[in-house]
Enzyme design. Sequence first.
Site, PDB file in Angstrom:
ATOM      1  CE1 TYR A  31       0.809  -1.719  -4.492  1.00 59.50           C
ATOM      2  CE2 TYR A  31       2.370  -3.691  -4.101  1.00 59.50           C
ATOM      3  CZ  TYR A  31       2.071  -2.080  -4.017  1.00 59.50           C
ATOM      4  OH  TYR A  31       2.922  -1.524  -3.238  1.00 59.50           O
ATOM      5  NE  ARG A  50      -1.498  -4.132   2.989  1.00 59.18           N
ATOM      6  CZ  ARG A  50      -0.256  -4.205   3.216  1.00 59.18           C
ATOM      7  NH1 ARG A  50       0.232  -3.227   4.016  1.00 59.18           N
ATOM      8  NH2 ARG A  50       0.450  -4.846   2.669  1.00 59.18           N
ATOM      9  NE  ARG A  99      -7.002   7.411 -20.233  1.00 62.81           N
ATOM     10  CZ  ARG A  99      -7.424   8.647 -20.037  1.00 62.81           C
ATOM     11  NH1 ARG A  99      -8.128   9.355 -20.562  1.00 62.81           N
ATOM     12  NH2 ARG A  99      -6.766   8.922 -19.027  1.00 62.81           N
ATOM     13  CG  HIS A 101     -11.419   9.969 -15.738  1.00 63.15           C
ATOM     14  ND1 HIS A 101     -11.091  10.456 -17.180  1.00 63.15           N
ATOM     15  CD2 HIS A 101     -10.075  10.335 -15.168  1.00 63.15           C
ATOM     16  CE1 HIS A 101      -9.867  10.798 -17.529  1.00 63.15           C
ATOM     17  NE2 HIS A 101      -9.349  10.678 -16.136  1.00 63.15           N
ATOM     18  CE  LYS A 148       0.973  -3.628  -0.813  1.00 64.96           C
ATOM     19  NZ  LYS A 148       2.248  -2.829  -0.639  1.00 64.96           N
ATOM     20  CD  GLU A 181       4.608   4.919   3.402  1.00 66.83           C
ATOM     21  OE1 GLU A 181       4.493   3.548   4.209  1.00 66.83           O
ATOM     22  OE2 GLU A 181       4.076   5.299   2.416  1.00 66.83           O
ATOM     23  CG  LEU A 205       0.675   0.379   2.703  1.00 64.64           C
ATOM     24  CD1 LEU A 205      -0.273   0.658   1.780  1.00 64.64           C
ATOM     25  CD2 LEU A 205       1.561  -0.467   2.389  1.00 64.64           C
TER      26      LEU A 205
HETATM   27  N1  PLP Z   1       4.813   1.458   2.797  1.00 62.60           N
HETATM   28  C1  PLP Z   1       5.060   1.545   1.340  1.00 62.60           C
HETATM   29  C2  PLP Z   1       4.900   2.478   0.489  1.00 62.60           C
HETATM   30  C3  PLP Z   1       5.087   0.001   0.803  1.00 62.60           C
HETATM   31  O1  PLP Z   1       4.948   0.030  -0.695  1.00 62.60           O
HETATM   32  C4  PLP Z   1       5.323  -0.926   1.507  1.00 62.60           C
HETATM   33  C5  PLP Z   1       5.264  -2.412   1.059  1.00 62.60           C
HETATM   34  O2  PLP Z   1       5.830  -2.880   0.152  1.00 62.60           O
HETATM   35  C6  PLP Z   1       5.392  -0.893   2.927  1.00 62.60           C
HETATM   36  C7  PLP Z   1       5.030   0.399   3.539  1.00 62.60           C
HETATM   37  C8  PLP Z   1       5.298  -2.037   3.934  1.00 62.60           C
HETATM   38  O3  PLP Z   1       4.352  -2.761   3.901  1.00 62.60           O
HETATM   39  P1  PLP Z   1       4.189  -4.365   4.345  1.00 62.60           P
HETATM   40  O4  PLP Z   1       4.793  -4.420   5.623  1.00 62.60           O
HETATM   41  O5  PLP Z   1       2.810  -4.560   4.564  1.00 62.60           O
HETATM   42  O6  PLP Z   1       5.133  -5.069   3.174  1.00 62.60           O
END
Ligand code: PLP
Length: 284
Positions: A31, A50, A99, A101, A148, A181, A205
């Site tokens: 997403y 991305r 279903r 995997h 993501k 993060e 991320l």
């Molecule tokens: N890290 C995580 C786990 C996130 O879910 C997000 C976005 O929501 C971010 C970092 C920040 O990413 P972005 O700046 O692309 O929104």
Amino acid sequence: SIVYLNGEYMPMSEAKISPMDRGFLFGDGIYEVIPSYDGKLVGFAPHIERMDQGLSFIDIELDYSIDTWRDICETLIEKNGGGNQGIYLHVSRGTDSKRFHAYPDNIAPTVYAFSFEIAPAPKPEKGTVKQYKVSSTQDLRWKRCNIKSTALLGNVMHFQQGYEAGNNEIILYNANDEMTEGSACNAYIVKDGTVITPPLDHQILPGITRLMLLDILRKDGSIKVEERAVTMDEVRNADEIWLTSSSKEIAPVVELDGTPVGDGKVGDVWEQAQRLYSAGKYDY
Ligand code: PLP
């Protein structure tokens, strides 16, 4: 509101997806969330890049060009009344008859998109910006946080931990006591005027706000930037802590685990960085 599903626009109440969709059964999808203000998208091209990279990591083939995505985003903004909207894009591997995997051979991805109203972008003013209070805890998510993925249970559980402690985010750290993060954002410290954030790897991320912010700061040159491991000891002794995401831009953290960050007030470096970001964010 009006949403997009597999090539068509319709009211959200009419959008139907099979319960056998692998997005529903496995969280098997990718997403994106892209912000827009007064109809102008922020970081559109890097967001789509991305997503394409995420789809290729998990072998989902989708023939949507960047122009198709732009058209979907702009149409949703327009059909939903303009103003400030976030656009959510979701691609799952698709719907199978059973279903199982393993990736099925011949199913078409499910593509869903909707928009939602977002708050105006923060102004670079200490007096008006939303101040964050955060918890901290060991990062118990998987080892592919650079993808993501729509499978967000790890993030959801961590966010809930912070929320139940009365905070609005949670800072995560790995087994070496290094900050990774937040549950839905990237994290930074400021020490002696330098902005420091963990390097890109499987633990975080690659945030688009992070990408743009670091680029803007480096081009400007007035604030020093370092990408390196940050220990929780450094986090607890930081002058400032920031979080970034598409919906927050740069969010100042004033309290960590009940203790003030620095002098407990929004910092000068935050204000300068948000000023530069506000001025440069439409260039990406
Ligand atoms: N890290 C995580 C786990 C996130 O879910 C997000 C976005 O929501 C971010 C970092 C920040 O990413 P972005 O700046 O692309 O929104």
